[in-house]
Design a protein around this motif. Sequence first.
Motif, mmCIF file in Angstrom:
data_model
loop_
_atom_site.group_PDB
_atom_site.id
_atom_site.type_symbol
_atom_site.label_atom_id
_atom_site.label_comp_id
_atom_site.label_asym_id
_atom_site.label_seq_id
_atom_site.Cartn_x
_atom_site.Cartn_y
_atom_site.Cartn_z
ATOM 1 N N UNK A 1 0.857 -1.187 0.000
ATOM 2 C CA UNK A 1 0.000 0.000 0.000
ATOM 3 C C UNK A 1 0.893 1.237 0.000
ATOM 4 N N UNK A 2 0.311 2.372 -0.342
ATOM 5 C CA UNK A 2 1.043 3.629 -0.413
ATOM 6 C C UNK A 2 0.398 4.631 0.541
ATOM 7 N N UNK A 3 1.224 5.387 1.220
ATOM 8 C CA UNK A 3 0.728 6.433 2.113
ATOM 9 C C UNK A 3 0.492 7.689 1.283
ATOM 10 N N UNK A 4 -0.698 8.285 1.436
ATOM 11 C CA UNK A 4 -1.026 9.496 0.672
ATOM 12 C C UNK A 4 -0.302 10.703 1.252
ATOM 13 N N UNK A 5 -0.432 11.823 0.571
ATOM 14 C CA UNK A 5 0.188 13.070 1.015
ATOM 15 C C UNK A 5 -0.345 13.478 2.388
ATOM 16 N N UNK A 6 -1.580 13.102 2.693
ATOM 17 C CA UNK A 6 -2.190 13.424 3.977
ATOM 18 C C UNK A 6 -1.903 12.363 5.044
ATOM 19 N N UNK A 7 -1.120 11.356 4.705
ATOM 20 C CA UNK A 7 -0.785 10.307 5.666
ATOM 21 C C UNK A 7 -1.814 9.195 5.730
ATOM 22 N N UNK A 8 -2.700 9.137 4.757
ATOM 23 C CA UNK A 8 -3.753 8.137 4.745
ATOM 24 C C UNK A 8 -3.322 6.890 3.990
ATOM 25 N N UNK A 9 -3.905 5.755 4.394
ATOM 26 C CA UNK A 9 -3.676 4.499 3.681
ATOM 27 C C UNK A 9 -5.028 3.880 3.358
ATOM 28 N N UNK A 10 -5.039 2.962 2.417
ATOM 29 C CA UNK A 10 -6.246 2.207 2.084
ATOM 30 C C UNK A 10 -5.990 0.760 2.462
ATOM 31 N N UNK A 11 -6.864 0.212 3.281
ATOM 32 C CA UNK A 11 -6.748 -1.195 3.651
ATOM 33 C C UNK A 11 -7.389 -2.003 2.530
ATOM 34 N N UNK A 12 -6.685 -2.969 1.983
ATOM 35 C CA UNK A 12 -7.218 -3.737 0.860
ATOM 36 C C UNK A 12 -8.576 -4.376 1.182
ATOM 37 N N UNK B 1 -10.387 -6.006 4.610
ATOM 38 C CA UNK B 1 -11.572 -5.388 5.232
ATOM 39 C C UNK B 1 -12.695 -6.401 5.347
ATOM 40 N N UNK B 2 -12.903 -7.199 4.301
ATOM 41 C CA UNK B 2 -13.950 -8.229 4.345
ATOM 42 C C UNK B 2 -13.640 -9.291 5.389
ATOM 43 N N UNK B 3 -12.384 -9.749 5.443
ATOM 44 C CA UNK B 3 -11.996 -10.785 6.407
ATOM 45 C C UNK B 3 -12.257 -10.366 7.854
ATOM 46 N N UNK B 4 -12.067 -9.081 8.130
ATOM 47 C CA UNK B 4 -12.238 -8.585 9.496
ATOM 48 C C UNK B 4 -13.566 -7.860 9.700
ATOM 49 N N UNK C 1 -6.691 0.459 16.342
ATOM 50 C CA UNK C 1 -5.592 0.889 17.206
ATOM 51 C C UNK C 1 -4.318 0.766 16.386
ATOM 52 N N UNK C 2 -3.428 1.754 16.510
ATOM 53 C CA UNK C 2 -2.150 1.722 15.808
ATOM 54 C C UNK C 2 -1.064 1.596 16.868
ATOM 55 N N UNK C 3 -0.245 0.558 16.750
ATOM 56 C CA UNK C 3 0.819 0.323 17.713
ATOM 57 C C UNK C 3 2.168 0.275 17.002
ATOM 58 N N UNK C 4 3.180 0.757 17.690
ATOM 59 C CA UNK C 4 4.552 0.678 17.201
ATOM 60 C C UNK C 4 5.266 -0.314 18.111
ATOM 61 N N UNK C 5 5.644 -1.450 17.572
ATOM 62 C CA UNK C 5 6.256 -2.502 18.371
ATOM 63 C C UNK C 5 7.571 -2.952 17.744
ATOM 64 N N UNK C 6 8.657 -2.452 18.275
ATOM 65 C CA UNK C 6 9.997 -2.836 17.799
ATOM 66 C C UNK C 6 10.159 -2.697 16.290
ATOM 67 N N UNK C 7 9.775 -1.542 15.758
ATOM 68 C CA UNK C 7 9.947 -1.285 14.335
ATOM 69 C C UNK C 7 8.859 -1.862 13.457
ATOM 70 N N UNK C 8 7.788 -2.393 14.059
ATOM 71 C CA UNK C 8 6.677 -2.961 13.296
ATOM 72 C C UNK C 8 5.425 -2.144 13.614
ATOM 73 N N UNK C 9 4.705 -1.732 12.588
ATOM 74 C CA UNK C 9 3.448 -1.002 12.776
ATOM 75 C C UNK C 9 2.321 -2.027 12.778
ATOM 76 N N UNK C 10 1.524 -2.019 13.840
ATOM 77 C CA UNK C 10 0.425 -2.981 13.985
ATOM 78 C C UNK C 10 -0.896 -2.225 13.967
ATOM 79 N N UNK C 11 -1.815 -2.629 13.101
ATOM 80 C CA UNK C 11 -3.177 -2.096 13.074
ATOM 81 C C UNK C 11 -4.073 -3.181 13.662
#
Length: 82
Positions: A4-15, A19-22, A31-41
């Motif tokens: 995925x690509x981050x937009x100029x406004x910092x937005x992303x699109x979840x495939x 989205x259907x799976x969840x 929730x957005x977490x930063x865990x040892x260099x990994x971004x978790x949604x």
Amino acid sequence: MYKITISQKGQIVIPLEIRKNYGLKKGDQLAVEDSNGVIILRPLPRHPLLKLRGKYKSSNPADKLTTALIKERTAERSRERR
């Protein structure tokens, strides 16, 4: 893996498949977490009352609360005037 690509406004699109799976829908929160260099949604639980939204709508306008209250107030006024 999805790319995925981050937009100029910092937005992303979840495939869509994710989205259907969840069961993610418009307005859901993550929730957005930063865990040892990994971004978790992580999806946050929905408020239980939101599941009831629109479930008990009446197709008959006479059943609406406002109409019922107006009828009750009118009847009260009639009784008070007697």
